[in-house]
Design an enzyme around this catalytic site. Structure first.
Site, short mmCIF file in Angstrom:
data_model
loop_
_atom_site.label_atom_id
_atom_site.label_comp_id
_atom_site.label_asym_id
_atom_site.label_seq_id
_atom_site.Cartn_x
_atom_site.Cartn_y
_atom_site.Cartn_z
N ARG A 180 -4.88 -13.12 -6.42
CA ARG A 180 -3.71 -14.08 -6.63
C ARG A 180 -3.66 -15.18 -5.61
NH1 ARG A 180 -0.40 -10.29 -6.71
NH2 ARG A 180 -0.11 -10.19 -8.91
N TYR A 181 -3.99 -14.74 -4.32
CA TYR A 181 -3.94 -15.73 -3.26
C TYR A 181 -5.30 -16.31 -2.73
CZ TYR A 181 0.84 -14.08 -2.51
OH TYR A 181 2.19 -13.36 -2.98
N ARG B 172 -7.54 -13.51 -0.02
CA ARG B 172 -7.43 -12.21 -0.22
C ARG B 172 -7.12 -11.68 -1.61
NH1 ARG B 172 -3.10 -14.89 1.97
NH2 ARG B 172 -1.00 -14.36 1.31
N CYS C 54 -2.53 8.68 -7.67
CA CYS C 54 -1.50 8.81 -6.19
C CYS C 54 -1.14 10.32 -6.10
CB CYS C 54 -0.15 8.13 -6.81
SG CYS C 54 -0.35 6.22 -7.05
N CYS D 144 5.67 7.70 -7.57
CA CYS D 144 7.19 7.36 -7.26
C CYS D 144 7.87 6.73 -8.33
CB CYS D 144 7.13 6.36 -6.20
SG CYS D 144 6.35 6.81 -4.80
N CYS E 49 8.02 2.66 -8.64
CA CYS E 49 6.81 2.07 -8.73
C CYS E 49 6.66 0.79 -9.51
CB CYS E 49 5.61 3.04 -8.90
SG CYS E 49 4.19 2.19 -8.61
N ARG F 161 4.06 -0.62 -10.31
CA ARG F 161 2.75 -0.47 -11.12
C ARG F 161 2.95 0.81 -12.09
NH1 ARG F 161 -0.42 -2.30 -6.55
NH2 ARG F 161 -0.92 -4.54 -6.84
N ASP G 223 11.28 -4.95 -7.92
CA ASP G 223 10.69 -5.88 -9.15
C ASP G 223 11.49 -5.67 -10.70
OD1 ASP G 223 8.88 -7.36 -7.52
OD2 ASP G 223 7.80 -5.51 -7.42
N ASP H 39 8.82 -10.77 -5.21
CA ASP H 39 7.58 -11.02 -5.61
C ASP H 39 7.78 -11.83 -7.12
OD1 ASP H 39 4.65 -11.26 -5.99
OD2 ASP H 39 4.50 -9.24 -5.16
N LYS I 28 4.96 -13.87 -3.67
CA LYS I 28 5.92 -13.56 -2.83
C LYS I 28 6.79 -14.87 -2.17
CE LYS I 28 4.01 -9.15 -1.43
NZ LYS I 28 2.41 -9.84 -1.79
#
Length: 366
Positions: free
Chosen positions: A104-105, A108, A117, A121, A124, A126, A288, A325, A332
């Site tokens: 995306r950037y 990076r 995981c 959570c 989350c 995702r 989000d 985000d 972000k």
């Protein structure tokens, strides 16, 4: 020479036993003191469930609003979605030129070595993509992503995420680290992980050595503590091991309604991260637009109010940047608060942290 191996085996068995003793499927929810809560089984069947026993042990089961419980135990509210919520809230898919990678950037990229995981959570971002992906680690599955990283010489950082990269075995992590070390233009390896929070005993000397590799790249470990009660002795030991290995240690938190949306809780969390764990609070994320997490989401106004109250109250070292985000992959953005009260040309008026106003005039050469 037997004692170090024996110690290593003992440490490995501790975290493995922790996972075995916890819950890992919807049927395990019957063991919890809230097993008869209406709709609990349904949400457990819809979304992945996994909580290590040590994290369950942090829960005050007498408190239905316990902040640790809210993060770990399914709620029927997860089955409710608002119209503007999205299955891919920050646009990972739109910026994934090859499987298991997001770019995306400019400098990076994200690499997903696993979609597993140590704990799933409930907030989350995702949530749905991880729920749909059953895949664990496979070097063959990562080959297109590794080739992409090697070909794009503008990249300086690779961020291991997922899933949780520290759920990999030491051997798998060492193999991946070796492949990344061979890509010369990558200067920094960043690891985003919740393992030091939810399964801190997994941070063994063997894992640290595998992550360190040959020492040719800087390593930054970004943890995800959301509440001061998560920073228990095991978590602090995990953080100390990571620091002593020479890794940069940062933390990202999510602003979560009913978990940490009080100034006293955030102040304690951020100070404990710096003063006890040695982890710089990096971002405080606004929750989000993930489907089924609206019960965790505060207003942006509330987040800005909390950040304004924290400035001056705690050290600047302890303050993260409050960010949103943007949906769709636009990245972000900082969302405040702003301390600019008014401006007239080169004359400014600033709000102070204590609530006053200060007038300031720029002195500039013509």
């Amino acid at each position: 020479m037997q004692q170090p191996n024996s110690d290593a085996e003992s440490e490995d068995e501790r975290w493995r036993a922790d996972l075995r003793a916890g819950i890992s499927r919807a049927s395990d929810l019957r063991r919890l003191p809230i097993a008869n809560e209406h709709g609990l089984n349904e949400v457990g069947q819809r979304f992945k469930v996994r909580v290590p026993q040590s994290y369950l042990d942090k829960i005050d089961w007498q408190d239905p609003d316990d902040p640790i419980r809210r993060q770990a135990v399914p709620s029927p509210l997860e089955l409710e979605s608002l119209p503007g919520e999205r299955p891919d809230p920050i646009g990972d898919a739109a910026h994934s030129p090859v499987p298991r990678l997001t770019h995306r950037y400019p400098t990076r990229a994200l690499l997903y070595p696993t979609y597993v995981c140590s704990m799933y959570c409930r907030h989350c971002f995702r949530k749905e993509s991880i729920n749909d992906e059953a895949a664990g680690f496979s070097m063959a599955a990562l080959e297109p992503a590794l080739a992409y990283l090697a070909e794009h010489t503008e990249l300086r950082e690779v961020i291991l995420t997922g899933g949780d990269p520290l759920t990999l075995s030491d051997v798998q992590l060492e193999a991946l680290r070796s492949r990344l070390d061979a890509i010369e233009h990558l200067s920094l390896l960043r690891v985003h992980t919740r393992v030091p929070v939810t399964l801190p005993t997994r941070v063994t000397p063997g894992l640290v050595a595998a992550l360190r590799g040959d020492g040719s790249r800087m390593v930054c470990v970004v943890t995800h503590f959301n509440h001061p009660r998560e920073l228990d002795d095991d978590a602090l030991t995990a953080c100390r091991r990571l620091r002593e290995a020479g890794f940069m240690l940062l933390n990202q938190s999510v602003l979560l309604r009913g978990v940490n949306d009080e100034v006293e809780v955030l102040a304690e969390l951020f100070e404990k991260l710096v003063y006890r764990a040695g982890a710089k609070p990096y971002y405080l994320h606004h929750c989000d637009l993930t489907r089924g997490v609206s019960h965790f989401r505060t207003s942006i106004d509330r987040g800005r109010e909390l950040m304004a109250a924290l400035r001056g109250r705690i050290s600047g070292l302890c303050l993260p940047e409050y960010v949103l985000d943007l949906p769709g992959g636009d990245g972000k953005v900082p969302i405040g608060p702003s301390f600019v009260h008014a401006r007239d040309g080169q004359r400014w008026c600033f709000s102070t942290w204590a609530g006053g106003l200060h007038h300031y005039e720029e002195q500039l050469r013509p």
